[in-house]
Design an enzyme around this catalytic site. Structure first.
Site, PDB file in Angstrom:
ATOM      1  N   CYS A 202      -5.756  -2.766   2.572  1.00 11.63           N
ATOM      2  CA  CYS A 202      -5.453  -2.609   3.995  1.00 11.63           C
ATOM      3  C   CYS A 202      -6.677  -2.741   4.907  1.00 11.63           C
ATOM      4  O   CYS A 202      -7.109  -3.851   5.179  1.00 11.63           O
ATOM      5  CB  CYS A 202      -4.718  -1.294   4.238  1.00 11.63           C
ATOM      6  SG  CYS A 202      -3.788  -1.274   5.800  1.00 11.63           S
TER       7      CYS A 202
ATOM      8  N   GLU B 123       0.825  -1.207   0.000  1.00 11.41           N
ATOM      9  CA  GLU B 123       0.000   0.000   0.000  1.00 11.41           C
ATOM     10  C   GLU B 123       0.868   1.270   0.000  1.00 11.41           C
ATOM     11  O   GLU B 123       1.837   1.374   0.749  1.00 11.41           O
ATOM     12  CB  GLU B 123      -0.909   0.005   1.230  1.00 11.41           C
ATOM     13  CG  GLU B 123      -1.866   1.181   1.277  1.00 11.41           C
ATOM     14  CD  GLU B 123      -2.717   1.224   2.535  1.00 11.41           C
ATOM     15  OE1 GLU B 123      -3.756   1.906   2.526  1.00 11.41           O
ATOM     16  OE2 GLU B 123      -2.334   0.574   3.534  1.00 11.41           O
TER      17      GLU B 123
ATOM     18  N   LYS C 157     -10.185   2.229  -2.203  1.00 14.76           N
ATOM     19  CA  LYS C 157     -10.348   1.711  -0.844  1.00 14.76           C
ATOM     20  C   LYS C 157     -11.689   2.151  -0.260  1.00 14.76           C
ATOM     21  O   LYS C 157     -12.011   3.337  -0.217  1.00 14.76           O
ATOM     22  CB  LYS C 157      -9.190   2.218   0.018  1.00 14.76           C
ATOM     23  CG  LYS C 157      -9.131   1.651   1.423  1.00 14.76           C
ATOM     24  CD  LYS C 157      -7.843   2.124   2.103  1.00 14.76           C
ATOM     25  CE  LYS C 157      -7.684   1.565   3.502  1.00 14.76           C
ATOM     26  NZ  LYS C 157      -6.394   1.985   4.101  1.00 14.76           N
TER      27      LYS C 157
END
Length: 298
Positions: free
Chosen positions: A157, A47, A120
């Protein structure tokens, strides 16, 4: 479309020392090249690999690190994927418009270039991880990205803690799940607490592999990054990137404290067999799950 039943895939676990994008891109490219030369057809980067993890504080100057998609980063990594004849999963700080930014994974497929992206969806806001200041929640949904090696369920994540995200990717036909990650310890935590946190992180993702009968690939950064805020302890990124098979079995795992590449060969025929003997999707009681889209059941 899937062209082989066996696929060599890899990931790059790195430390980041500065915000020089060109240097960081080149360092990543060197390791991606190593993996490609060893036969990898698919490689995952961690990331926000272009820079230091800037979310340790809220600073409007950090928005200067963002860039449009397409832009210089996508040009660099598209050329890399084409030159090495691989599929490459990257993670970028996207400037969609002034005042509108995303934490975005971008997939490149050989000479086809950019074939898909994922923004995300789950955005954390914790001490040292002030991501809500920087990132607008994603609006592209949980849609796998079709590539020459299969359909990739790419998440980022904090998404890795949510079974719903993994399930929806799997339900849309993802052959594998990918999690570019930047997670680490507060140095003030005890060794026991650090171990509990790491174990929980790995366990939940192995659970996604088990519950959906698909491999999971996780690339985390390593190394210590000092906080720009005086008195804050900074983050010791815990590395330990890993790859599991479709029953959650660990196929490869990196160290906690050094840069490292991982490579495994995934047998997609085995994934098919696991899905046949553990038919979770057949037995799901979709008639009884009506409340799953609520915040809480009062």
């Amino acid at each position: 479309m899937q062209v082989n039943n066996k696929l060599k895939l890899g990931l790059v676990q790195q430390a980041v020392a500065n915000n020089d994008k060109n240097v960081n891109w080149q360092r990543s490219a060197e390791q991606v090249t190593v993996l490609a030369e060893q036969g990898c057809e698919l490689v995952l980067l961690q990331e926000l690999h272009s820079s230091l993890y800037f979310c340790q504080q809220e600073d409007t100057q950090a928005f200067d690190l963002a860039e449009p998609i397409p832009g210089p980063a996508t040009e660099f990594f598209a050329e890399l994927a084409a030159r090495l004849n691989i599929v490459l999963v990257t993670s970028l700080f996207e400037k969609r418009a002034t005042g509108l930014y995303h934490n975005t994974a971008v997939v490149f497929d050989r000479e086809l270039g950019l074939v898909g992206k994922y923004r995300k969806m789950h955005i954390p806001d914790d001490p040292g991880f002030y991501e809500k200041f920087y990132f607008t929640p994603g609006d592209l949904g949980f849609e796998p990205i079709q590539t020459s090696v299969g359909k990739l369920g790419v998440l980022v994540c904090w998404d890795q803690w949510y079974p719903e995200a993994a399930r929806l990717m799997a339900m849309a036909g993802a052959d594998m799940l990918f999690y570019p990650t930047a997670i680490g310890w507060d140095k003030n935590d005890s060794k026991q607490e650090q171990e509990r946190q790491h174990n929980a992180w790995q366990t939940i993702q192995r659970g996604h592999a088990v519950a959906n009968s698909i491999p999971v690939v996780v690339a985390n950064r390593t190394g210590f990054e000092a906080s720009p805020i005086q008195g804050d302890p900074g983050i010791q990124f815990w590395g330990q990137s890993f790859i599991t098979g479709p029953q959650g079995e660990i196929l490869a795992q990196a160290a906690s404290d050094k840069e490292q590449n991982l490579m495994v060969e995934i047998d997609l025929n085995r994934t098919e067999q696991v899905k046949r003997i553990w038919p979770y999707f057949r037995d799901r009681r979709i008639d009884a799950y009506g409340d799953i889209d609520k915040r809480w059941r009062d």
